[in-house]
Design a protein around this motif. Sequence first.
Motif, PDB file in Angstrom:
ATOM      1  N   VAL A  84      59.982  36.880 -56.044  1.00  0.00           N
ATOM      2  CA  VAL A  84      61.341  36.398 -56.261  1.00  0.00           C
ATOM      3  C   VAL A  84      61.761  35.599 -55.030  1.00  0.00           C
ATOM      4  O   VAL A  84      61.534  36.034 -53.900  1.00  0.00           O
ATOM      5  CB  VAL A  84      62.321  37.569 -56.488  1.00  0.00           C
ATOM      6  CG1 VAL A  84      63.726  37.052 -56.795  1.00  0.00           C
ATOM      7  CG2 VAL A  84      61.831  38.472 -57.612  1.00  0.00           C
ATOM      8  N   SER A 121      64.798  32.150 -58.203  1.00  0.00           N
ATOM      9  CA  SER A 121      63.730  31.794 -59.134  1.00  0.00           C
ATOM     10  C   SER A 121      62.630  32.838 -59.016  1.00  0.00           C
ATOM     11  O   SER A 121      62.562  33.572 -58.024  1.00  0.00           O
ATOM     12  CB  SER A 121      63.182  30.388 -58.855  1.00  0.00           C
ATOM     13  OG  SER A 121      62.709  30.300 -57.528  1.00  0.00           O
ATOM     14  N   ILE A 122      61.793  32.917 -60.028  1.00  0.00           N
ATOM     15  CA  ILE A 122      60.766  33.953 -60.103  1.00  0.00           C
ATOM     16  C   ILE A 122      59.428  33.292 -60.394  1.00  0.00           C
ATOM     17  O   ILE A 122      59.350  32.388 -61.241  1.00  0.00           O
ATOM     18  CB  ILE A 122      61.094  34.963 -61.227  1.00  0.00           C
ATOM     19  CG1 ILE A 122      62.477  35.584 -61.000  1.00  0.00           C
ATOM     20  CG2 ILE A 122      60.026  36.051 -61.325  1.00  0.00           C
ATOM     21  CD1 ILE A 122      63.090  36.194 -62.237  1.00  0.00           C
ATOM     22  N   THR A 143      69.741  37.715 -61.251  1.00  0.00           N
ATOM     23  CA  THR A 143      69.421  36.569 -62.104  1.00  0.00           C
ATOM     24  C   THR A 143      70.604  36.222 -63.008  1.00  0.00           C
ATOM     25  O   THR A 143      71.565  36.989 -63.127  1.00  0.00           O
ATOM     26  CB  THR A 143      68.200  36.847 -62.995  1.00  0.00           C
ATOM     27  OG1 THR A 143      68.485  37.996 -63.802  1.00  0.00           O
ATOM     28  CG2 THR A 143      66.955  37.084 -62.163  1.00  0.00           C
ATOM     29  N   ALA A 188      54.633  39.656 -59.101  1.00  0.00           N
ATOM     30  CA  ALA A 188      55.772  38.758 -59.309  1.00  0.00           C
ATOM     31  C   ALA A 188      56.465  38.591 -57.973  1.00  0.00           C
ATOM     32  O   ALA A 188      56.560  39.544 -57.180  1.00  0.00           O
ATOM     33  CB  ALA A 188      56.735  39.325 -60.344  1.00  0.00           C
ATOM     34  N   TRP A 224      61.739  44.579 -51.321  1.00  0.00           N
ATOM     35  CA  TRP A 224      62.945  43.799 -51.595  1.00  0.00           C
ATOM     36  C   TRP A 224      63.697  43.626 -50.293  1.00  0.00           C
ATOM     37  O   TRP A 224      64.106  44.610 -49.684  1.00  0.00           O
ATOM     38  CB  TRP A 224      63.808  44.539 -52.614  1.00  0.00           C
ATOM     39  CG  TRP A 224      64.873  43.674 -53.214  1.00  0.00           C
ATOM     40  CD1 TRP A 224      66.051  43.305 -52.638  1.00  0.00           C
ATOM     41  CD2 TRP A 224      64.850  43.059 -54.500  1.00  0.00           C
ATOM     42  NE1 TRP A 224      66.757  42.497 -53.485  1.00  0.00           N
ATOM     43  CE2 TRP A 224      66.050  42.337 -54.630  1.00  0.00           C
ATOM     44  CE3 TRP A 224      63.929  43.059 -55.547  1.00  0.00           C
ATOM     45  CZ2 TRP A 224      66.364  41.606 -55.780  1.00  0.00           C
ATOM     46  CZ3 TRP A 224      64.234  42.347 -56.687  1.00  0.00           C
ATOM     47  CH2 TRP A 224      65.439  41.627 -56.812  1.00  0.00           C
ATOM     48  N   VAL A 265      61.743  30.958 -64.488  1.00  0.00           N
ATOM     49  CA  VAL A 265      60.604  31.857 -64.308  1.00  0.00           C
ATOM     50  C   VAL A 265      59.339  31.037 -64.544  1.00  0.00           C
ATOM     51  O   VAL A 265      59.154  30.476 -65.621  1.00  0.00           O
ATOM     52  CB  VAL A 265      60.644  33.046 -65.285  1.00  0.00           C
ATOM     53  CG1 VAL A 265      59.442  33.963 -65.067  1.00  0.00           C
ATOM     54  CG2 VAL A 265      61.953  33.825 -65.144  1.00  0.00           C
ATOM     55  N   LEU A 286      66.327  43.106 -60.019  1.00  0.00           N
ATOM     56  CA  LEU A 286      66.131  41.749 -60.515  1.00  0.00           C
ATOM     57  C   LEU A 286      67.218  41.378 -61.516  1.00  0.00           C
ATOM     58  O   LEU A 286      67.770  40.281 -61.485  1.00  0.00           O
ATOM     59  CB  LEU A 286      64.746  41.620 -61.160  1.00  0.00           C
ATOM     60  CG  LEU A 286      64.341  40.216 -61.605  1.00  0.00           C
ATOM     61  CD1 LEU A 286      64.182  39.291 -60.391  1.00  0.00           C
ATOM     62  CD2 LEU A 286      63.043  40.269 -62.403  1.00  0.00           C
TER      63      LEU A 286
END
Length: 199
Positions: free
Chosen positions: A72, A60-61, A159, A70, A50, A165, A155
Amino acid sequence: MRAAPRSMAILAMSCALAICPAQAAPSGLASIALPIEQAAYELTANQFVWQDSGTGEAVSIVVSLSTQRAFVYRGSTMIAATTISSGKGAKGTPVGTYPILQKNEAHRSNLYNDAPMPFMQRLTWDGIAIHAGRNPGFPILHGCIRVPAGFAKRLFGVTALGTTVIVTDDFEGGAIPDEPLVDAETAKANAGQLASLDR
């Protein structure tokens, strides 16, 4: 047995030059001295990276089922990556573009025996969500996307309802993909789900 000072110095220098493999803190946050796009592929199960500058750009993911990762983004810049565990078989995680419909820090499943789903972010009303949970790094679940607890908490903090997503089976990282064209039926369903947020 005492380690030779020269060996210790070489080891320390190697780590400073990012030759050491990723090491995880107890929270799962990996310490990797690489660009985040490369670091994403050094992760082992239950690890994440991160590096958020906290600019005001939209988040956005992208969830990659093929790599069980995943990613970000803030605008077009990748700020985080993690290993995931998605659904499999008949209960696989469906591909598509989803808005975050609901957020609940201490959610419990109403489908699976009141199972805890910390930092739950709902993608569909029929049970697909991103949440903290067991994360061996390969598909094991009933459709949801499980991520490490430390990642789920961070996360959750960046968000908002409506955050996009993208769940795909053909993304391998790097630059954020163009949002896929959505067929009319999916577009109508997404619009209905977003409208339900205002009720």
